[in-house]
Design an enzyme around this catalytic site. Structure first.
Site, PDB file in Angstrom:
ATOM      1  N   GLN A 136      95.344  32.170  82.971  1.00  0.00           N
ATOM      2  CA  GLN A 136      95.932  31.581  84.175  1.00  0.00           C
ATOM      3  C   GLN A 136      95.138  30.387  84.677  1.00  0.00           C
ATOM      4  OE1 GLN A 136      97.132  34.408  87.154  1.00  0.00           O
ATOM      5  NE2 GLN A 136      97.013  32.897  88.784  1.00  0.00           N
ATOM      6  N   CYS A 194      98.907  36.487  77.662  1.00  0.00           N
ATOM      7  CA  CYS A 194      97.450  36.479  77.735  1.00  0.00           C
ATOM      8  C   CYS A 194      96.860  36.259  76.342  1.00  0.00           C
ATOM      9  CB  CYS A 194      96.961  37.802  78.324  1.00  0.00           C
ATOM     10  SG  CYS A 194      95.196  38.104  78.128  1.00  0.00           S
ATOM     11  N   GLU A 195      96.017  35.268  76.210  1.00  0.00           N
ATOM     12  CA  GLU A 195      95.446  34.967  74.898  1.00  0.00           C
ATOM     13  C   GLU A 195      94.392  35.985  74.464  1.00  0.00           C
ATOM     14  OE1 GLU A 195      91.893  31.789  75.811  1.00  0.00           O
ATOM     15  OE2 GLU A 195      93.915  31.004  75.605  1.00  0.00           O
ATOM     16  N   HIS A 196      93.928  36.814  75.378  1.00  0.00           N
ATOM     17  CA  HIS A 196      92.903  37.800  75.037  1.00  0.00           C
ATOM     18  C   HIS A 196      93.484  39.110  74.515  1.00  0.00           C
ATOM     19  CE1 HIS A 196      90.500  35.461  78.208  1.00  0.00           C
ATOM     20  NE2 HIS A 196      90.179  35.022  77.015  1.00  0.00           N
ATOM     21  N   HIS A 197      94.663  39.493  75.027  1.00  0.00           N
ATOM     22  CA  HIS A 197      95.236  40.793  74.661  1.00  0.00           C
ATOM     23  C   HIS A 197      96.671  40.697  74.136  1.00  0.00           C
ATOM     24  CE1 HIS A 197      92.251  41.542  77.912  1.00  0.00           C
ATOM     25  NE2 HIS A 197      91.846  42.437  77.043  1.00  0.00           N
ATOM     26  N   CYS A 235      97.649  42.975  81.229  1.00  0.00           N
ATOM     27  CA  CYS A 235      96.364  43.403  80.673  1.00  0.00           C
ATOM     28  C   CYS A 235      95.478  44.017  81.756  1.00  0.00           C
ATOM     29  CB  CYS A 235      95.652  42.254  79.957  1.00  0.00           C
ATOM     30  SG  CYS A 235      95.293  40.828  80.984  1.00  0.00           S
ATOM     31  N   HIS A 293      99.208  40.358  85.759  1.00  0.00           N
ATOM     32  CA  HIS A 293      98.769  40.420  84.362  1.00  0.00           C
ATOM     33  C   HIS A 293      98.876  41.855  83.855  1.00  0.00           C
ATOM     34  CE1 HIS A 293      96.742  36.378  84.197  1.00  0.00           C
ATOM     35  NE2 HIS A 293      96.980  36.519  85.490  1.00  0.00           N
TER      36      HIS A 293
END
Length: 190
Positions: A123, A82-85, A153, A151
């Site tokens: 995704q 995940c690019e956010h977390h 996250c 996920h």
């Protein structure tokens, strides 16, 4: 980037990871953890190997085979980040296309999934990238991609919904225009 510059960056990142471990409560001086920052760097380079390739190139090897019905490659396992977390997400991708004049090797579809999954991702983008790659290189009558993933996250932090899964679908060509074809695809991947 020169080797010396790369090594300097690795040392800086190792120091930052050690600082992060301390911030999280890890006590200094545990010998078994001395190499953890370097192992984390190596792991991230493996998680993101997709940046060092062009996944569409896998589709360039084609065969002239007359095929009018869908070709479905389902349950392609993948692991992404995940690019956010920077938390992992993983699941399966299902890819179907209806060839126009050419087909590619079945393993090439899985390689495209792997090439895009092994990057910092969301995704929704992953699903689009796979569909767009098949559409742009093979130029089929239609392509549809569905991804089902878990996920971490979502399941291990924040809302902590352990059983939650995300399902995304992208279609082009006849799969966008023909609800019966979409329905047949959805039945085939169940």
């Amino acid at each position: 980037m020169e080797l010396e510059q790369k090594l300097t960056k690795v040392y800086e990142i190792e120091h930052s990871l050690q600082t992060l471990m301390t911030l999280c409560g890890q006590q200094d001086g545990i010998p078994d953890l001395n190499e953890t920052p370097f192992r984390v760097i190596k792991a991230f380079l493996e998680y993101t190997v997709g940046y060092r390739e062009n996944p569409t190139e896998h589709l360039e090897k084609t065969f002239d085979i007359s095929q009018n019905d869908p070709i479905i490659v389902k349950d392609i396992e993948f692991y992404s980040m995940c690019e956010h977390h920077f938390a992992p997400f993983f699941g399966v991708a299902h890819v179907s296309y209806i060839p126009d004049k050419k087909v590619t090797g079945l393993s090439k579809i899985a390689r495209v999934v792997e090439g895009y999954a092994r990057r910092f991702q969301v995704q929704e983008r992953l699903t689009n990238q796979i569909a767009d790659a098949v559409q742009s290189v093979l130029k089929p009558k239609g392509v549809i991609v569905a991804i089902e993933a878990k996920h971490l996250c979502v399941s291990s932090r924040g809302v902590k919904k352990e059983e939650a899964k995300t399902f995304t679908v992208v279609s082009h060509g006849v799969y966008s225009d023909n609800p019966q074809l979409r329905s047949e695809f959805m039945m085939a991947i169940k």
